[in-house]
Design a protein around this motif. Structure first.
Motif, short mmCIF file in Angstrom:
data_model
loop_
_atom_site.label_atom_id
_atom_site.label_comp_id
_atom_site.label_asym_id
_atom_site.label_seq_id
_atom_site.Cartn_x
_atom_site.Cartn_y
_atom_site.Cartn_z
N THR A 1 0.83 -1.21 0.00
CA THR A 1 0.00 0.00 0.00
C THR A 1 0.86 1.25 0.00
OG1 THR A 1 -1.79 -1.13 1.16
CG2 THR A 1 -1.78 1.27 1.26
N HIS B 1 1.38 4.20 -2.99
CA HIS B 1 1.24 5.63 -2.70
C HIS B 1 2.47 6.41 -3.17
CE1 HIS B 1 -0.03 9.23 -0.56
NE2 HIS B 1 1.18 9.31 -0.02
N ARG C 1 -6.48 8.06 -6.38
CA ARG C 1 -6.63 7.33 -5.12
C ARG C 1 -5.81 6.04 -5.15
NH1 ARG C 1 -12.30 6.22 -3.04
NH2 ARG C 1 -12.24 4.75 -4.78
N GLU D 1 -6.14 3.39 -3.48
CA GLU D 1 -6.97 2.19 -3.36
C GLU D 1 -7.55 1.74 -4.70
OE1 GLU D 1 -9.31 5.68 -1.47
OE2 GLU D 1 -7.23 4.98 -1.62
N ASP D 2 -7.44 2.58 -5.75
CA ASP D 2 -7.91 2.18 -7.08
C ASP D 2 -6.84 1.43 -7.87
OD1 ASP D 2 -10.37 3.33 -6.66
OD2 ASP D 2 -9.81 5.27 -7.54
N ARG E 1 -3.42 -1.53 -7.97
CA ARG E 1 -2.83 -2.73 -7.42
C ARG E 1 -1.41 -2.85 -7.95
NH1 ARG E 1 -6.57 -6.72 -11.08
NH2 ARG E 1 -5.34 -6.62 -12.99
N VAL F 1 -2.09 -6.31 -0.27
CA VAL F 1 -1.73 -4.96 0.17
C VAL F 1 -0.80 -4.95 1.37
CG1 VAL F 1 -3.82 -3.90 -0.77
CG2 VAL F 1 -3.85 -4.84 1.55
N LYS G 1 -7.03 -1.26 -10.84
CA LYS G 1 -7.83 -2.45 -10.53
C LYS G 1 -8.89 -2.69 -11.59
CE LYS G 1 -7.25 -2.38 -5.50
NZ LYS G 1 -7.93 -2.21 -4.20
#
Length: 701
Positions: A151, A155, A167, A169-170, A172, A189, A218
């Motif tokens: 993760t 970033h 973002r 989280e969108d 991988r 993650v 993703k």
């Protein structure tokens, strides 16, 4: 996730059971006060007994031995990150002796051996590549430690790529291993990237060097469609038959959404799925399936759309024949997968050229690099003929890395007599960018069987409207067409290689076999004696009287038999200066085996017979023939050679060390197929671009 072998299992140079074969070589090294050392790059190589060797002085320093070991495995990272240990010592302790060779532990009948190890540290750097992102950087380098998570790496990578507004989280992150095969795994993650690197380094430093982290969205913005290439089915079946065979393996629950294109000549096709999970099930089901005791070939293909390629980018599609040139094909495919994106580099041992050409079918302007011999180039051009009408770019220009024995077309186009392994693959890519486009004439060779009355009776009784033309053979010629002694030698060589293919992996050995066969022909029965009486030649509609010869060769290019020029140097005669785009063929004669040898050694040229654009040959008896090195015994027939409507655009290497344009290859990341499902690898492809403005010459691939 499938795991590919780190080295070819057939590469005996790196296996322990070959220990005693090189005893004479070892003695020579001892006489020169040198030592041959086995180097293992990790625990996996010891388990599989696979190693590489280095030759160093017995007085070599530890630093020198370490440098040679890293070079043997093509490791480019800082030498300070590695150390050596004595493989046969009781305890694994780093070598610190200034001259370690003489103090290595010895085992009877075995060479001394060392472990190449990666230093265990709490911090380091990893590279992240933008798998689907339109960014200017080919990769970014991020500092990590043992606590850094995936993760956090995502970033940091978004910030480095200038995408901090998106973002994390969108996205991988995938771990991609590059070698003869390409394997990909979507990372969790909470996994630790530095721990992944260290674990890889412990098992195999080479695999650690060939690993990349790819940043991907993703959800695939280009849609969920997935294409599977399926091969090794019988050729020339109907579409309905192919569908029934596949459905029988897959079941109705895993049926594909659509089928096509179908490559009937090769028994291959592409099937499309709209659901990722179903596609993955089909992939593994078909891979485990047999048809007529033959394993099916199944590949998941990338999906490249024109919108994914920037306007100033020319993608490069690379084909490598790993069976050509000994181990050079394997080394090249690994190098190109490191320099480019692995998914634009195709192993011709897996499905041939068709999968790569399908992937690039919507790209309007791209180049091809073929790594192989003349036969491999002909194979790629033939497949281009078959798929050209369905592709945006029907005739992409082709460059060559010559890996074969003769490499005559590569010589004419200045790519050299043969790749030696000493050239930097990065420079090969630069040469492709600098190369000029040039047309190659191609010719259709039609073999019409001799029209016999008894044949007519048989054919007419088997079906209405049958004629002898139904069994005519049509071939495409790129280089040359031979009848007689030249084809006879070619056929003997071909048969010998078919019986023992493993013995024919060296250019020097292959040429030696040719010489031995030629000497045997000199004292044996002369199959092609008085060929001029068994063959009638017409050029552009006019009968040409043949001199006493044992063979005739029809040339499209001025290189034959590994670089010889049968046409000879320019001189004052009735013939015009030939080239490979003038729409003309040159016909020459050879008087025998001795004459062939003189031509190949440059002592003589062949007998110039004719020059023209339409050739007809009547063969009155069984005769050896060959088209571009493919030989056979031809029954009496009429042969017609005429200009083909098929075109080929080739790339000719710039002459000499000319100053390069103010451009450098630049790897732009282009989105490719995949799906939102975590079980399906998202496929990305890198391309070589030709930028109008100056690019940083230190830019890494």
């Amino acid at each position: 996730r499938s795991i590919s072998e780190e080295f070819s299992s057939g590469d005996s140079r790196y296996r322990d059971n070959e220990e005693n074969i090189h005893s004479r070589d070892r003695k020579d090294k001892e006489d020169r006060d040198e030592e041959v050392i086995k180097v293992y790059d990790g625990n996996n190589s010891v388990r599989r007994r696979i190693f590489r060797t280095i030759t160093v002085s017995r007085l070599a320093t530890t630093e020198h031995v370490l440098t040679q070991a890293l070079r043997a495995f093509h490791i480019t990272k800082d030498i300070m990150n590695f150390y050596l240990t004595d493989l046969y010592a009781t305890y694994e302790i780093p070598l610190t002796d200034p001259s370690p060779i003489q103090n290595l532990t010895r085992r009877e009948g075995k060479r001394p051996a060392v472990f190449l190890r990666f230093k265990d540290s709490d911090t380091g750097e990893v590279r992240v590549y933008p798998g689907k992102l339109q960014v200017s950087q080919p990769f970014c380098t991020i500092s990590v430690n043992t606590d850094t998570t995936i993760t956090e790496l995502i970033h940091e990578a978004l910030i480095k790529f200038g995408l901090e507004s998106l973002r994390p989280e969108d996205f991988r992150l995938s771990e991609v291993l590059l070698d003869r095969g390409v394997t990909e795994r979507v990372l969790m993650v909470d996994e630790k990237p530095w721990e992944i690197m260290k674990a890889l380094g412990k098992d195999s430093i080479r695999q650690m060097e060939l690993m990349r982290f790819y940043l991907q969205m993703k959800e695939d913005p280009h849609g969920p469609n997935l294409a599977l290439f399926v091969g090794c089915l019988p050729p020339y079946l109907s579409q309905k038959n192919y569908e029934n065979i596949l459905i029988e393996f897959l079941g109705r629950e895993n049926k594909f959404s659509s089928i096509g294109p179908i490559y009937y000549e090769y028994g291959s096709m592409v099937i499309i799925y709209e659901d990722a999970k179903t596609a993955v099930k089909a992939l593994y089901t078909l891979r485990e399936s047999l048809y007529e005791d033959k394993q099916l070939l199944v590949m998941l293909l990338p999906n490249i759309e024109p919108s994914m390629v920037p306007t100033d980018v020319k993608p490069l599609l690379v084909f490598v024949n790993v069976k050509s040139g000994g181990c050079q094909g394997l080394e090249l495919i690994t190098s190109f997968r490191k320099l480019l994106n692995p998914y634009q580099v195709f192993d011709l041992d897996n499905g041939g050229p068709l999968p790569g050409l399908y992937v690039f079918r919507h790209i309007k302007d791209y180049k091809i690099l073929v790594c192989g011999g003349d036969g491999t180039i002909g194979w790629v051009l033939q497949c281009l003929d078959n798929v050209g009408q369905d592709s945006e770019c029907s005739s992409p220009p082709c460059a060559i890395v010559p890996l074969g024995t003769g490499n005559d077309l590569a010589r004419v186009l200045r790519w050299g007599p043969g790749y030696t392994g000493g050239e930097d693959p990065l420079n090969l890519l630069r040469d492709v960018i600098d190369a000029e486009e040039i047309r190659l004439d191609r010719w259709t060779v039609v073999f019409h069987p001799e029209d016999k009355s008894e044949d007519k009776t048989i054919s007419n009784s088997t079906g209405a409207g049958s004629t002898s033309e139904e069994v005519s053979t049509v071939m495409v010629m790129n280089n040359y067409f031979g009848i007689g002694i030249d084809a006879d030698l070619c056929l003997d060589f071909h048969n010998a290689r078919e019986e023992n293919p493993n013995k024919f992996n060296s250019r020097l050995h292959n040429k030696g076999v040719y010489v031995k066969m030629g000497l045997r022909k000199m004292v044996g029965r002369k199959l092609c004696k008085d060929l001029h009486r068994e063959v009638r030649l017409e050029v552009d509609g006019k009968h040409v009287e043949l001199p006493p010869v044992e063979g005739i060769i029809i040339l499209n290019i001025l290189s034959w038999g590994s670089g010889a020029n049968p046409w000879g140097q320019e001189k004052e005669d009735q013939f015009s200066k030939p080239n490979h785009w003038d729409g003309m063929l040159e016909v020459v004669g050879v008087t025998g085996v001795v004459h062939l040898g003189q031509i190949q050694s440059g002592l003589r040229s062949a007998m110039r017979i004719a020059q023209g654009g339409h050739i007809k040959i009547h063969i009155h008896s069984d005769m050896p023939v060959q088209v571009d090195g493919e030989p056979w015994i031809q029954a009496p027939c009429e042969v017609v050679v005429l200009k083909s409507a098929l075109k080929a655009t080739m790339l000719k290497k710039m002459k000499g060390k000319m100053k390069r344009r103010n451009t450098e290859p630049f790897m732009a990341q282009v989105a490719a197929s995949g799906s939102g499902g975590s079980t399906t690898p998202a496929l990305s492809i890198a391309v070589v671009t030709e930028q109008a403005e100056s690019l940083n010459h230190n830019n890494e691939f």
